[in-house]
Design a protein around this motif. Structure first.
Motif, PDB file in Angstrom:
ATOM      1  N   ILE A 230     -75.449 -79.926 -20.111  1.00 32.94           N
ATOM      2  CA  ILE A 230     -74.154 -80.478 -20.516  1.00 32.94           C
ATOM      3  C   ILE A 230     -73.894 -81.710 -19.660  1.00 32.94           C
ATOM      4  O   ILE A 230     -73.860 -81.628 -18.433  1.00 32.94           O
ATOM      5  N   LEU A 231     -73.740 -82.849 -20.317  1.00 33.38           N
ATOM      6  CA  LEU A 231     -73.595 -84.132 -19.626  1.00 33.38           C
ATOM      7  C   LEU A 231     -72.203 -84.702 -19.838  1.00 33.38           C
ATOM      8  O   LEU A 231     -71.573 -84.472 -20.883  1.00 33.38           O
ATOM      9  N   VAL A 232     -71.723 -85.477 -18.876  1.00 31.99           N
ATOM     10  CA  VAL A 232     -70.346 -85.974 -18.939  1.00 31.99           C
ATOM     11  C   VAL A 232     -70.134 -87.017 -20.031  1.00 31.99           C
ATOM     12  O   VAL A 232     -68.992 -87.247 -20.446  1.00 31.99           O
ATOM     13  N   GLN A 233     -71.210 -87.655 -20.525  1.00 34.81           N
ATOM     14  CA  GLN A 233     -71.021 -88.648 -21.583  1.00 34.81           C
ATOM     15  C   GLN A 233     -70.934 -88.027 -22.968  1.00 34.81           C
ATOM     16  O   GLN A 233     -70.711 -88.714 -23.959  1.00 34.81           O
ATOM     17  N   MET A 234     -71.099 -86.705 -23.054  1.00 30.66           N
ATOM     18  CA  MET A 234     -71.041 -86.017 -24.347  1.00 30.66           C
ATOM     19  C   MET A 234     -69.611 -85.955 -24.874  1.00 30.66           C
ATOM     20  O   MET A 234     -68.657 -85.859 -24.096  1.00 30.66           O
ATOM     21  N   ASP A 235     -69.469 -85.958 -26.210  1.00 33.78           N
ATOM     22  CA  ASP A 235     -68.159 -85.719 -26.803  1.00 33.78           C
ATOM     23  C   ASP A 235     -67.955 -84.220 -26.986  1.00 33.78           C
ATOM     24  O   ASP A 235     -68.846 -83.407 -26.690  1.00 33.78           O
ATOM     25  N   GLN A 236     -66.799 -83.838 -27.460  1.00 34.66           N
ATOM     26  CA  GLN A 236     -66.465 -82.415 -27.554  1.00 34.66           C
ATOM     27  C   GLN A 236     -67.437 -81.646 -28.453  1.00 34.66           C
ATOM     28  O   GLN A 236     -67.890 -80.557 -28.093  1.00 34.66           O
ATOM     29  N   ALA A 237     -67.754 -82.208 -29.603  1.00 28.40           N
ATOM     30  CA  ALA A 237     -68.642 -81.515 -30.541  1.00 28.40           C
ATOM     31  C   ALA A 237     -70.012 -81.265 -29.922  1.00 28.40           C
ATOM     32  O   ALA A 237     -70.602 -80.187 -30.092  1.00 28.40           O
ATOM     33  N   ARG A 238     -70.510 -82.246 -29.172  1.00 28.91           N
ATOM     34  CA  ARG A 238     -71.841 -82.112 -28.560  1.00 28.91           C
ATOM     35  C   ARG A 238     -71.807 -81.067 -27.431  1.00 28.91           C
ATOM     36  O   ARG A 238     -72.747 -80.279 -27.284  1.00 28.91           O
ATOM     37  N   VAL A 239     -70.756 -81.067 -26.642  1.00 27.46           N
ATOM     38  CA  VAL A 239     -70.629 -80.068 -25.568  1.00 27.46           C
ATOM     39  C   VAL A 239     -70.602 -78.666 -26.166  1.00 27.46           C
ATOM     40  O   VAL A 239     -71.309 -77.753 -25.708  1.00 27.46           O
ATOM     41  N   GLU A 240     -69.780 -78.475 -27.188  1.00 24.86           N
ATOM     42  CA  GLU A 240     -69.651 -77.153 -27.806  1.00 24.86           C
ATOM     43  C   GLU A 240     -70.972 -76.694 -28.424  1.00 24.86           C
ATOM     44  O   GLU A 240     -71.374 -75.539 -28.264  1.00 24.86           O
ATOM     45  N   LYS A 241     -71.647 -77.593 -29.119  1.00 26.36           N
ATOM     46  CA  LYS A 241     -72.928 -77.247 -29.748  1.00 26.36           C
ATOM     47  C   LYS A 241     -73.969 -76.872 -28.696  1.00 26.36           C
ATOM     48  O   LYS A 241     -74.719 -75.894 -28.851  1.00 26.36           O
ATOM     49  N   THR A 242     -74.030 -77.642 -27.617  1.00 24.96           N
ATOM     50  CA  THR A 242     -75.000 -77.375 -26.546  1.00 24.96           C
ATOM     51  C   THR A 242     -74.725 -76.037 -25.880  1.00 24.96           C
ATOM     52  O   THR A 242     -75.636 -75.229 -25.666  1.00 24.96           O
ATOM     53  N   LEU A 243     -73.462 -75.778 -25.559  1.00 24.62           N
ATOM     54  CA  LEU A 243     -73.116 -74.531 -24.890  1.00 24.62           C
ATOM     55  C   LEU A 243     -73.378 -73.323 -25.789  1.00 24.62           C
ATOM     56  O   LEU A 243     -73.909 -72.300 -25.333  1.00 24.62           O
ATOM     57  N   LEU A 244     -73.038 -73.439 -27.059  1.00 29.04           N
ATOM     58  CA  LEU A 244     -73.274 -72.323 -27.985  1.00 29.04           C
ATOM     59  C   LEU A 244     -74.761 -72.022 -28.121  1.00 29.04           C
ATOM     60  O   LEU A 244     -75.157 -70.858 -28.285  1.00 29.04           O
ATOM     61  N   ARG A 245     -75.594 -73.052 -28.042  1.00 31.78           N
ATOM     62  CA  ARG A 245     -77.040 -72.838 -28.123  1.00 31.78           C
ATOM     63  C   ARG A 245     -77.513 -71.961 -26.956  1.00 31.78           C
ATOM     64  O   ARG A 245     -78.325 -71.049 -27.135  1.00 31.78           O
ATOM     65  N   ILE A 247     -75.535 -69.880 -25.082  1.00 35.29           N
ATOM     66  CA  ILE A 247     -74.892 -68.561 -25.152  1.00 35.29           C
ATOM     67  C   ILE A 247     -75.527 -67.684 -26.226  1.00 35.29           C
ATOM     68  O   ILE A 247     -75.815 -66.500 -26.007  1.00 35.29           O
ATOM     69  N   ASN A 248     -75.745 -68.267 -27.395  1.00 32.49           N
ATOM     70  CA  ASN A 248     -76.263 -67.482 -28.520  1.00 32.49           C
ATOM     71  C   ASN A 248     -77.702 -67.021 -28.309  1.00 32.49           C
ATOM     72  O   ASN A 248     -78.134 -66.040 -28.927  1.00 32.49           O
ATOM     73  N   SER A 249     -78.431 -67.713 -27.445  1.00 30.16           N
ATOM     74  CA  SER A 249     -79.816 -67.302 -27.197  1.00 30.16           C
ATOM     75  C   SER A 249     -79.891 -66.076 -26.287  1.00 30.16           C
ATOM     76  O   SER A 249     -80.903 -65.386 -26.244  1.00 30.16           O
TER      77      SER A 249
END
Length: 385
Positions: A230-245, A247-249
């Motif tokens: 998770i990088l600080v230049q990410m927007d909200q959608a990218r942060v959420e998608k990355t984190l869910l990937r 968590i879901n694994s």
């Protein structure tokens, strides 16, 4: 061919047509009025009356008593004085249990339950000042870090241990780590070769696990946090998608903690989006505190996500006997200020396993009871209303 003659329209004909339309319009209006007059009363839909919420009668003494209960303070633990017609309360907050931001939410909830409204809030030095109003009355509440007066500290001390970086450890070495007391929590990096296996084996023991989520460090990219950080230049959608990937694994993990993240955990937007995902998924958050200015724990509390905070790293800067003694001394010092201490170590090799075994044995002789991470603060921190 005969010539077709056009019928001539006279002014009298036009006037007659206008009179006819006017007559029909008046007739329709009259019919509408008659219909409205004769309509049954029960055919007219009345607006739905919203129930009026009953607000408790404001009694400052009851508010103070409620706050003393919420903050585990004895009677008289909140000081009260009146200056220039304004009631002023000073509420001591135990830093070992919560920060002032969390205390702020609790106080606001209690006052609003009793019918007062928050007018303003400000920070003055090391305290927060909240102003509440009820009619023409004003009440100031000063939130300060202090040891609550006459409060008896519990003699029982607890320690929660988290071991980071699982996912690559396998075979006999993994089995040896699994022989540790089941109260020890494993933090697993997602999508490594043995990540899922570690989660399943730990879960079968009743051991708690976390997803060890890579986050941006201050010296990124020179220091690489790993796959899908998770990088600080990410927007909200990218942060959420990355984190869910992540968590879901590893769906059996109770929550997450940050791997590196000395920069990401200081960004309020990033941490706010992270907590939003955890809230929806019913997961908890452990702030590894890789930065002394991390705001992750505070953001988790604001989002009402179950949150924990690392107090120290056991195996930093090394795993020497001298460092072990130093860490044990620090744990003892922390135990004098708070009932529960949270520490983190790592699973990189057999030497670190032996070091952790020594620590567990020694810390028990100092009077600490080993507990799962989820037990931290269960009876210490009041809920926000």
């Amino acid at each position: 061919m005969a010539k077709r003659t056009k019928k001539r329209v006279t002014p009298k004909t036009k006037a007659r047509d206008r009179s006819l339309w006017l007559y029909l319009l008046i007739l329709l209006l009259c019919a509408g009025i008659v219909w409205m007059i004769t309509l049954p009363d029960d055919a007219i839909e009345e607006p739905v009356k919203e129930p009026v919420a009953r607000v408790a009668e404001f009694d400052l003494n009851k508010v103070i008593a409620s706050l003393e209960t919420k903050f585990s303070l004895p009677e008289g633990g909140i000081s009260r004085k009146k200056s220039r017609g304004v009631e002023q309360l000073t509420l001591p907050v135990d830093r070992g249990k919560m920060d002032l931001s969390y205390a702020n939410f609790i106080v606001k909830g209690v006052f609003e339950t009793h019918g007062a409204n928050l007018s303003s809030g400000r920070v003055e030095g090391g305290k927060q000042v909240l102003s509440f109003s009820r009619g023409e009355d004003e009440i100031l509440v000063n939130l300060v870090y202090a040891a609550p007066a006459a409060r008896k500290a519990s003699s029982q001390k607890y320690i929660a241990i988290v071991v980071d970086d699982f996912g690559s450890v396998s075979g006999e070495m993994l089995q040896q780590w699994l022989e540790l007391p089941t109260e020890v929590c494993f933090a697993i990096i997602s999508r490594l070769k043995h990540s899922e296996e570690t989660m399943n084996l730990a879960n079968a023991q009743g051991r708690e696990t976390l997803v060890h989520v890579p986050m941006e460090p201050i010296d990124y990219p020179r220091q690489n946090p790993g796959q899908d950080p998770i990088l600080v230049q990410m927007d909200q959608a990218r942060v959420e998608k990355t984190l869910l990937r992540h968590i879901n694994s590893l769906p059996l993990c109770m929550g997450i903690n940050n791997h590196m993240g000395s920069l990401a955990t200081t960004d309020s937007d990033i941490m706010g989006w992270v907590m939003g995902v955890l809230k929806k998924k019913g997961k908890s958050f452990l702030d590894s505190r890789t930065s002394t200015v991390s705001i992750a724990y505070q953001e988790a509390q604001k989002a009402r996500v179950p949150a924990y905070r690392n107090d120290l790293f056991l195996d930093s800067p090394n795993i020497s006997d001298a460092n072990l003694e130093t860490r044990l001394g620090l744990v003892q010092e922390l135990g004098q200020r708070k009932n529960t201490v949270v520490v983190i170590s790592h699973c990189h090799n057999a030497e670190k396993l032996e070091y952790l075994k020594k620590f567990i044995s020694r810390v028990k002789t100092l009077g600490f009871t080993l507990i799962p991470l989820s037990r931290v603060g269960k009876t210490d921190v009041p809920e926000i209303l």
